[in-house]
Scaffold this active site. Structure first.
Site, PDB file in Angstrom:
ATOM      1  N   LYS A 197       0.841  -1.222   0.171  1.00 38.45           N
ATOM      2  CA  LYS A 197       0.130  -0.037   0.055  1.00 38.45           C
ATOM      3  C   LYS A 197       0.918   1.305   0.122  1.00 38.45           C
ATOM      4  O   LYS A 197       1.702   1.545   0.999  1.00 38.45           O
ATOM      5  CB  LYS A 197      -0.803  -0.008   1.258  1.00 38.45           C
ATOM      6  CG  LYS A 197      -1.817   1.246   1.476  1.00 38.45           C
ATOM      7  CD  LYS A 197      -2.865   1.084   2.383  1.00 38.45           C
ATOM      8  CE  LYS A 197      -3.640   2.295   2.751  1.00 38.45           C
ATOM      9  NZ  LYS A 197      -4.512   2.327   3.548  1.00 38.45           N
ATOM     10  N   LYS A 249      -2.239  -1.470  -3.759  1.00 38.50           N
ATOM     11  CA  LYS A 249      -3.226  -0.359  -3.683  1.00 38.50           C
ATOM     12  C   LYS A 249      -2.241   0.728  -3.691  1.00 38.50           C
ATOM     13  O   LYS A 249      -1.275   1.011  -3.128  1.00 38.50           O
ATOM     14  CB  LYS A 249      -3.981  -0.249  -2.333  1.00 38.50           C
ATOM     15  CG  LYS A 249      -4.979   0.701  -2.184  1.00 38.50           C
ATOM     16  CD  LYS A 249      -5.379   0.787  -0.666  1.00 38.50           C
ATOM     17  CE  LYS A 249      -6.320   1.774  -0.552  1.00 38.50           C
ATOM     18  NZ  LYS A 249      -6.513   1.950   0.729  1.00 38.50           N
TER      19      LYS A 249
HETATM   20  C1  PBG Z   1      -7.226   3.146   5.479  1.00 41.18           C
HETATM   21  C2  PBG Z   1      -7.726   3.236   4.209  1.00 41.18           C
HETATM   22  C3  PBG Z   1      -7.554   4.237   3.099  1.00 41.18           C
HETATM   23  C4  PBG Z   1      -8.178   3.816   1.904  1.00 41.18           C
HETATM   24  C5  PBG Z   1      -8.622   2.517   2.254  1.00 41.18           C
HETATM   25  N1  PBG Z   1      -8.176   2.246   3.655  1.00 41.18           N
HETATM   26  C6  PBG Z   1      -7.089   5.622   3.249  1.00 41.18           C
HETATM   27  C7  PBG Z   1      -5.357   5.867   3.283  1.00 41.18           C
HETATM   28  O1  PBG Z   1      -4.922   5.015   3.543  1.00 41.18           O
HETATM   29  O2  PBG Z   1      -5.213   7.036   3.621  1.00 41.18           O
HETATM   30  C8  PBG Z   1      -8.103   4.505   0.572  1.00 41.18           C
HETATM   31  C9  PBG Z   1      -8.941   4.076  -0.379  1.00 41.18           C
HETATM   32  C10 PBG Z   1      -9.406   4.917  -1.623  1.00 41.18           C
HETATM   33  O3  PBG Z   1      -8.861   5.955  -1.610  1.00 41.18           O
HETATM   34  O4  PBG Z   1     -10.376   4.650  -2.149  1.00 41.18           O
HETATM   35  N2  PBG Z   1      -8.219   2.820   6.355  1.00 41.18           N
END
Ligand code: PBG
Length: 327
Positions: A197, A249
């Site tokens: 991520k 992601k």
């Molecule tokens: C964290 C989380 C995020 C997203 C999914 N889970 C935000 C981040 O890491 O700042 C982002 C998903 C998206 O942008 O569609 N709980």
């Protein structure tokens, strides 16, 4: 023409032959729809930067979950937006917290007709907006956070979730969550690890969707967009710690990562087409600059082609319906 007998265009000449030789199909069963539920709402509310996506009330969430099942989606990933937040993100752990009650609602509504998943992270619940607990200096405290994730995982499993999605990028989170679930008797609850991520600017609209309070960034725990090999390390650690599914992601800007992860592991690989990816297409389409449906399906096909077998996308329900008509 040096090789007049070789004419690749023969296999493109009409829709029937193109369908015959198509290498990649997106199946509705592989699409997972993220859904937001906000504590205290009586009516669903539009999210301005995510046109077509709602902050649900508990009632409207149940209806949307039933519709998603009708459309044939493979899963629903739930995110909770609490009415109040605190330093420790206790609303995420409290069995009466919005995410935990919403899990029970959705499971009661859909049963085993689709896979119910939940975000396992503190950022929606903390007053500072970070994905973990803070030290007195304001750093994110890895190991204190792990203890909170363990409790949160057990609360989500007790609410009936089928898959938990630890998304906070703390070191060791998958192992701690797996052990906590097993110790509480939830050996059947699977872990979808947000393994690779990135600290991405593409999450902007999501932060509106969950009304994030974050002031600063997540670069001490999420990955540097410059790095590919680091993702392979992260993924290997998560698989060793017991991840059932690993996820990359964002998706479209990181297709090289998706492909490399696919080649490196034998567990299912998921990719999350995040809020900013969706919002860019919606904004361009609203201006008449691109063909919305074609771009939507092209992005999903490309993510699938790169090697993701499961795709989290805000278009899941609509795309599932379109794909059903098509095949
Ligand atoms: C964290 C989380 C995020 C997203 C999914 N889970 C935000 C981040 O890491 O700042 C982002 C998903 C998206 O942008 O569609 N709980």
């Amino acid at each position: 023409m040096p090789y007049p007998e070789i004419r690749p265009r023969r296999l493109r000449r009409n829709a029937a032959v193109r369908r015959l030789v198509s290498e990649t199909r997106v199946d509705p069963a592989e699409l997972v729809v993220p859904m937001f539920v906000k504590e205290g709402l009586t009516e669903p509310r539009q999210i301005a930067s995510l046109p077509g996506v709602l902050q649900h009330s508990r009632d409207s969430l149940r209806k949307a979950a039933a519709e998603a099942v009708q459309a044939g989606v493979g899963g629903i990933m739930l995110f909770g937006v609490p009415a109040t937040r605190d330093e420790r993100g206790s609303g995420g752990i409290d069995p009466g917290g919005i995410l935990n009650v919403a899990i029970a609602d959705v499971v009661a509504e859909v049963g085993d007709a689709t896979v119910v998943m939940s975000d396992l992270c503190l950022d929606e619940f903390t007053s500072h907006g970070h994905c973990g607990l803070l030290t007195p200096d304001g750093d994110v405290d890895n190991d204190a956070t792990l203890a909170a994730y363990a409790e949160m995982a057990v609360a989500q499993a007790a609410a009936g979730v089928g898959v938990v999605g630890p998304s906070g990028m703390m070191d060791g989170q998958v192992g701690v969550v797996r052990r906590a679930l097993d110790a509480a008797g939830h050996t059947d609850v699977a872990v979808l690890a947000y393994a690779a991520k990135y600290a991405s600017a593409f999450y902007g609209p999501f932060r509106d969707a969950v009304e994030s309070c974050l002031d600063g960034d997540r670069r001490t725990y999420q990955q540097d967009p410059a790095n590919l090999r680091e993702s392979l390390r992260e993924v290997a650690l998560d698989v060793a710690e017991g991840a059932d599914i690993v996820m990359v992601k964002p998706a479209l800007p990181y297709l090289d990562v998706v492909a490399a992860v696919r080649a490196a592991v034998d567990v299912p690989v998921a990719a999350y087409q995040v809020s900013g990816e969706y919002a860019m297409v919606e904004a361009a389409a609203a201006n008449g600059w691109i063909d919305r449906e074609r771009v939507m399906l092209e992005t999903l096909t490309s993510i699938r082609r790169a090697g993701a077998q499961i795709i989290l996308t805000y278009w899941a329900v609509e795309a599932a319906r379109l794909l059903r008509e098509r095949y």
